[in-house]
Design an enzyme around this catalytic site. Structure first.
Site, PDB file in Angstrom:
ATOM      1  N   ALA A   1      -9.500  -1.994   2.452  1.00 58.05           N
ATOM      2  CA  ALA A   1      -8.321  -2.558   3.102  1.00 58.05           C
ATOM      3  C   ALA A   1      -7.787  -3.721   2.274  1.00 58.05           C
ATOM      4  CB  ALA A   1      -8.649  -3.038   4.515  1.00 58.05           C
TER       5      ALA A   1
ATOM      6  N   TYR B   1      -3.159  14.234  28.895  1.00 57.58           N
ATOM      7  CA  TYR B   1      -2.596  14.422  30.231  1.00 57.58           C
ATOM      8  C   TYR B   1      -2.317  13.010  30.766  1.00 57.58           C
ATOM      9  CZ  TYR B   1      -4.181  19.211  29.757  1.00 57.58           C
ATOM     10  OH  TYR B   1      -4.378  20.500  29.299  1.00 57.58           O
TER      11      TYR B   1
ATOM     12  N   ASP C   1      -9.751   0.636  15.684  1.00 65.06           N
ATOM     13  CA  ASP C   1      -9.900  -0.363  16.744  1.00 65.06           C
ATOM     14  C   ASP C   1     -11.027  -1.335  16.405  1.00 65.06           C
ATOM     15  OD1 ASP C   1      -7.965   1.169  18.061  1.00 65.06           O
ATOM     16  OD2 ASP C   1      -9.491   2.339  19.116  1.00 65.06           O
TER      17      ASP C   1
END
Length: 364
Positions: free
Chosen positions: A254, A125, A290
């Site tokens: 990674a 929202y 993050d």
């Protein structure tokens, strides 16, 4: 018109982007079946800001929130983590964004009915939110340029045409631009809506990434957003411009590509290094990307070698995965440095569970 803000003081990192109040489910299952939720906060850029501040860096978060209670909660929570929130604008006409989610990973694809194939439901929202009004006219570039690193994500580009215009300015060439770090952070729900509104699709993320110095991208999101398959090398072929490209490969690890003339003209050959991920007892499946970006950037600011940058990324990601919400306390620098220094065999043998990063449980 720009709002009056405090005097700008140089900082290590500026993180710019929207944060929202998030509601975490009290039990597993469909949103339709969850009876209650716990309030927390979520936002890729503020997550990175909090983790970097917890790792000992000076960090500024630049954003906009509503002049409402949810906005108060966001700025107070982020400030309590040691982040400078003096350049967060308050908008009396637009609300602070909120979202609800279920447990599990955020989806990267949806079928024709909007189903995520079993991945977590995420309901935003945020349309018309205070942060969606960020633009070159409402954000003073002086608040972001007086830093060693500017960290942004592709989420901001999907919020509005004004936000996309701002992202193009931030990732474009300009005098005295800081090192720009860009996490692709492809959110399929945001871009589906953007395309429906005749805004640019996720291909614009490739355009933005090409203008940045350090880019983080997951293999799964590169495939979903750009159709890039074939491993990290294929993504590097598509994205040769950034001096540093980090390709996140989920539970495998990674791979980082660093140009030999890092920060130069792009002619020198890459240094390529893969670092395996850690075994983790997962408590919450969000915030890992993050955390990885924060750990990698922290080690970059400290001038550490590439392998150590990747390991710091994995450790800060592990801290996020071993707590239920988006925000996690990063490991202390002493603990992280000790684990990063392990030999390859001992690194691969690490097994981290809840509490390892706060001293409540020892890494094994």
């Amino acid at each position: 018109m720009r709002e009056r803000m405090p005097t700008v003081v140089s900082t290590d990192v500026v993180c710019l982007g929207e944060s929202m109040v998030t509601f975490l489910p009290s039990q597993a299952g469909r949103l339709a079946d969850v009876p209650s939720f716990e309030r927390a906060i979520g936002g890729a850029e503020s997550n990175v800001a909090c983790a970097l501040a917890g790792s000992g860096h000076s960090v500024r978060w630049v954003s906009r929130v509503g002049a409402d209670g949810f906005g108060d909660h966001l700025v107070e929570t982020i400030a309590a983590r040691g982040v400078d929130i003096g350049f967060v604008g308050r908008d009396p006409r637009r609300p602070t964004g909120i979202y609800f989610r279920t447990e599990g990973e955020r989806p990267t694809t949806l079928d024709a009915t909007g189903d995520s194939g079993g991945a977590a439901e995420v309901v935003y929202y945020r349309a018309g939110s205070a942060a969606s009004a960020m633009s070159p006219q409402t954000v003073d570039l002086g608040t972001v340029d007086d830093a060693d690193v500017l960290h942004v994500t592709g989420i901001t580009a999907a919020l509005s045409e004004e936000c996309l215009e701002l992202m193009r300015v931030l990732t474009g060439p300009r005098p005295d631009r800081p090192l720009v770090s860009f996490d692709v952070n492809y959110r399929v729900g945001l871009w589906d809506r953007a395309e429906a509104d005749a805004a640019p699709g996720p291909g614009v993320l490739l355009e933005l990434a090409r203008g940045c110095d350090v880019v983080f991208a997951g293999e799964d999101e590169a495939a979903a957003a750009w159709g890039v398959t074939g491993g990290p090398e294929s993504l590097r072929e598509r994205l040769p411009e950034p001096a540093v490209l980090v390709v996140k490969q989920g539970g495998e690890g990674a791979t980082a590509f660093v140009r030999g003339d890092e920060g130069g003209d792009g002619e020198a050959a890459d240094t390529v290094h893969f670092e395996p991920a850690l075994r983790i007892d997962v408590a919450g499946a969000v915030g890992a990307g993050d955390g990885f970006a924060a750990g990698f950037l922290s080690a970059t600011l400290r001038g550490l070698p590439l392998a150590e940058r990747l390991r710091h990324g994995h450790l800060t990601a592990a801290a996020a995965l071993t707590v239920p919400g988006d925000l996690a306390e990063p490991p202390s620098r002493e603990v992280a440095d000790r684990l990063v220094a392990l030999d390859d065999e001992d690194w691969r043998a690490l097994h981290l569970g809840p509490g390892w990063n706060t001293g409540k449980a020892d890494p094994s």
